[in-house]
Design a protein around this motif. Sequence first.
Motif, mmCIF file in Angstrom:
data_model
loop_
_atom_site.group_PDB
_atom_site.id
_atom_site.type_symbol
_atom_site.label_atom_id
_atom_site.label_comp_id
_atom_site.label_asym_id
_atom_site.label_seq_id
_atom_site.Cartn_x
_atom_site.Cartn_y
_atom_site.Cartn_z
ATOM 1 N N LYS A 227 0.832 -1.198 0.000
ATOM 2 C CA LYS A 227 0.000 0.000 0.000
ATOM 3 C C LYS A 227 0.870 1.254 0.000
ATOM 4 O O LYS A 227 1.868 1.312 0.711
ATOM 5 N N PRO A 228 0.517 2.270 -0.794
ATOM 6 C CA PRO A 228 1.280 3.522 -0.766
ATOM 7 C C PRO A 228 1.168 4.191 0.594
ATOM 8 O O PRO A 228 0.103 4.223 1.206
ATOM 9 N N ARG A 229 2.269 4.700 1.090
ATOM 10 C CA ARG A 229 2.301 5.315 2.411
ATOM 11 C C ARG A 229 1.770 6.753 2.377
ATOM 12 O O ARG A 229 1.909 7.455 1.390
ATOM 13 N N LYS A 230 1.167 7.148 3.491
ATOM 14 C CA LYS A 230 0.700 8.517 3.717
ATOM 15 C C LYS A 230 -0.306 8.961 2.663
ATOM 16 O O LYS A 230 -0.358 10.115 2.278
ATOM 17 N N LYS A 231 -1.077 8.033 2.153
ATOM 18 C CA LYS A 231 -2.118 8.385 1.195
ATOM 19 C C LYS A 231 -3.422 7.767 1.662
ATOM 20 O O LYS A 231 -3.476 6.595 2.025
ATOM 21 N N SER A 232 -4.474 8.558 1.618
ATOM 22 C CA SER A 232 -5.781 8.059 2.030
ATOM 23 C C SER A 232 -6.429 7.315 0.880
ATOM 24 O O SER A 232 -6.342 7.733 -0.275
ATOM 25 N N PRO A 233 -7.080 6.164 1.139
ATOM 26 C CA PRO A 233 -7.765 5.448 0.059
ATOM 27 C C PRO A 233 -8.951 6.212 -0.499
ATOM 28 O O PRO A 233 -9.495 5.875 -1.517
ATOM 29 N N PHE A 234 -9.375 7.305 0.209
ATOM 30 C CA PHE A 234 -10.501 8.128 -0.255
ATOM 31 C C PHE A 234 -10.015 9.551 -0.539
ATOM 32 O O PHE A 234 -10.622 10.521 -0.145
ATOM 33 N N LYS A 235 -8.850 9.646 -1.232
ATOM 34 C CA LYS A 235 -8.214 10.947 -1.402
ATOM 35 C C LYS A 235 -9.064 11.929 -2.214
ATOM 36 O O LYS A 235 -8.890 13.134 -2.108
ATOM 37 N N LYS A 236 -10.000 11.418 -2.997
ATOM 38 C CA LYS A 236 -10.835 12.299 -3.799
ATOM 39 C C LYS A 236 -12.139 12.659 -3.113
ATOM 40 O O LYS A 236 -12.945 13.378 -3.645
ATOM 41 N N VAL A 237 -12.358 12.104 -1.929
ATOM 42 C CA VAL A 237 -13.582 12.390 -1.186
ATOM 43 C C VAL A 237 -13.212 13.246 0.021
ATOM 44 O O VAL A 237 -12.467 12.814 0.878
ATOM 45 N N HIS A 238 -13.727 14.470 0.082
ATOM 46 C CA HIS A 238 -13.345 15.412 1.128
ATOM 47 C C HIS A 238 -14.538 15.754 2.005
ATOM 48 O O HIS A 238 -15.667 15.855 1.548
ATOM 49 N N ARG A 239 -14.252 15.923 3.288
ATOM 50 C CA ARG A 239 -15.289 16.300 4.236
ATOM 51 C C ARG A 239 -15.621 17.784 4.091
ATOM 52 O O ARG A 239 -14.758 18.617 3.855
ATOM 53 N N THR A 240 -16.892 18.114 4.221
ATOM 54 C CA THR A 240 -17.333 19.491 4.119
ATOM 55 C C THR A 240 -16.920 20.275 5.358
ATOM 56 O O THR A 240 -17.187 19.857 6.475
ATOM 57 N N VAL A 241 -16.258 21.420 5.162
ATOM 58 C CA VAL A 241 -15.839 22.261 6.278
ATOM 59 C C VAL A 241 -16.699 23.517 6.352
ATOM 60 O O VAL A 241 -17.195 23.902 7.410
ATOM 61 N N HIS A 242 -16.901 24.178 5.220
ATOM 62 C CA HIS A 242 -17.698 25.400 5.182
ATOM 63 C C HIS A 242 -18.900 25.180 4.277
ATOM 64 O O HIS A 242 -18.774 24.638 3.176
ATOM 65 N N LYS A 243 -20.049 25.576 4.728
ATOM 66 C CA LYS A 243 -21.264 25.450 3.934
ATOM 67 C C LYS A 243 -21.802 26.849 3.627
ATOM 68 O O LYS A 243 -21.822 27.710 4.498
ATOM 69 N N THR A 244 -22.245 27.055 2.386
ATOM 70 C CA THR A 244 -22.773 28.357 1.980
ATOM 71 C C THR A 244 -24.244 28.227 1.669
ATOM 72 O O THR A 244 -24.702 27.206 1.173
ATOM 73 N N LYS A 245 -25.000 29.252 1.982
ATOM 74 C CA LYS A 245 -26.434 29.244 1.708
ATOM 75 C C LYS A 245 -26.674 29.537 0.236
ATOM 76 O O LYS A 245 -26.046 30.406 -0.346
ATOM 77 N N THR A 246 -27.589 28.804 -0.356
ATOM 78 C CA THR A 246 -27.912 29.014 -1.749
ATOM 79 C C THR A 246 -29.286 28.432 -2.025
ATOM 80 O O THR A 246 -29.731 27.527 -1.346
ATOM 81 N N THR A 247 -29.918 28.963 -3.021
ATOM 82 C CA THR A 247 -31.233 28.442 -3.406
ATOM 83 C C THR A 247 -31.114 27.581 -4.658
ATOM 84 O O THR A 247 -32.096 27.100 -5.168
ATOM 85 N N SER A 248 -29.851 27.412 -5.172
ATOM 86 C CA SER A 248 -29.647 26.637 -6.391
ATOM 87 C C SER A 248 -29.908 25.158 -6.126
ATOM 88 O O SER A 248 -29.424 24.594 -5.147
ATOM 89 N N LYS A 249 -30.689 24.527 -7.011
ATOM 90 C CA LYS A 249 -30.999 23.102 -6.848
ATOM 91 C C LYS A 249 -29.744 22.252 -6.952
ATOM 92 O O LYS A 249 -29.569 21.281 -6.221
ATOM 93 N N SER A 250 -28.832 22.600 -7.882
ATOM 94 C CA SER A 250 -27.611 21.813 -8.041
ATOM 95 C C SER A 250 -26.752 21.871 -6.787
ATOM 96 O O SER A 250 -26.136 20.889 -6.381
#
Length: 290
Positions: A227-250
């Motif tokens: 296994k590669p060292r110091k790499k997360s198996p979910f490197k492309k999946v990031h936890r949300t830190v800041h959320k912004t208000k929006t009315t956009s459906k997307s």
Amino acid sequence: MAANSLLYQFKTANTAIKLIVINAAIFLFVRLVAFFIGVKPIAITEWFVLPDDVSEIILQPWAFITYAFLHYDIFHLLFNMLLLYWFGAIILNLFSGKRFLTVYLLGAIFGGLLYVVSYNLFPVFENSRSYLLGASAAVMAIMVFIATYSPNTQLRIFFFTVKLWHIALFMLLFDLVRMPVSGNAGGLIAHLGGAIFGYVYAQQMAKGNDIGKWFEHGMDWFTNLFKPRKKSPFKKVHRTVHKTKTTSKSTVDKNEHQQKVDAILDKIGKSGYDSLTKGEKDFLFKAGKD
């Protein structure tokens, strides 16, 4: 595209299916290579089958595992894989894939050990030369393990419903009866070795003793080497830190998607990856590809 789909299906399959695919792929590979170069399959596999001579085993100790992924013919393979599929489905409803693999591999090792000891200890084999191949000892360990742990569980085989301990007992007695006359005494002795291990493992587990834990730690250590060292198996999946208000459906859809990702990551943090359902694993896999 088809190759990616097959790879995804293999990655998301349970451990029993993966073992079946690996066994079948090795069987086909050996036969194809032997056919194209014009030799018998044993010429391809002689360094991976388990010999009875201790001096040869010293030169190929890996054979205690590799022999369990080789088969003599298509019927040998088919019978073993059917049993692995039926009994594997029951075990994987109760235990992790790692536990299943531990029973399989240790069953193969103990079956191989009893085979080697018998051929070098009992006078009846003094003038015999043999080698061992096939997943039968490993499959027997799987069968006896779950039949001992949950003996009254019922299994539907064709048109009949029988209890697990009935099947295990029949298979053991069948092997013992034909051992003197089958011409495959070594293979049947290996079956017995796998069965003994499966029985002892299940009995000890019922008492709270996991005698296969050391082997699981060994498998973890071995797989971590690649296994590669110091790499997360979910490197492309990031936890949300800041959320912004929006009315956009997307944007709302993205937020809901991210919240589901966060919930799955929290579950992994608390209970490990194996605690995820197949749907959660599929969702996380697809999220990592986005």
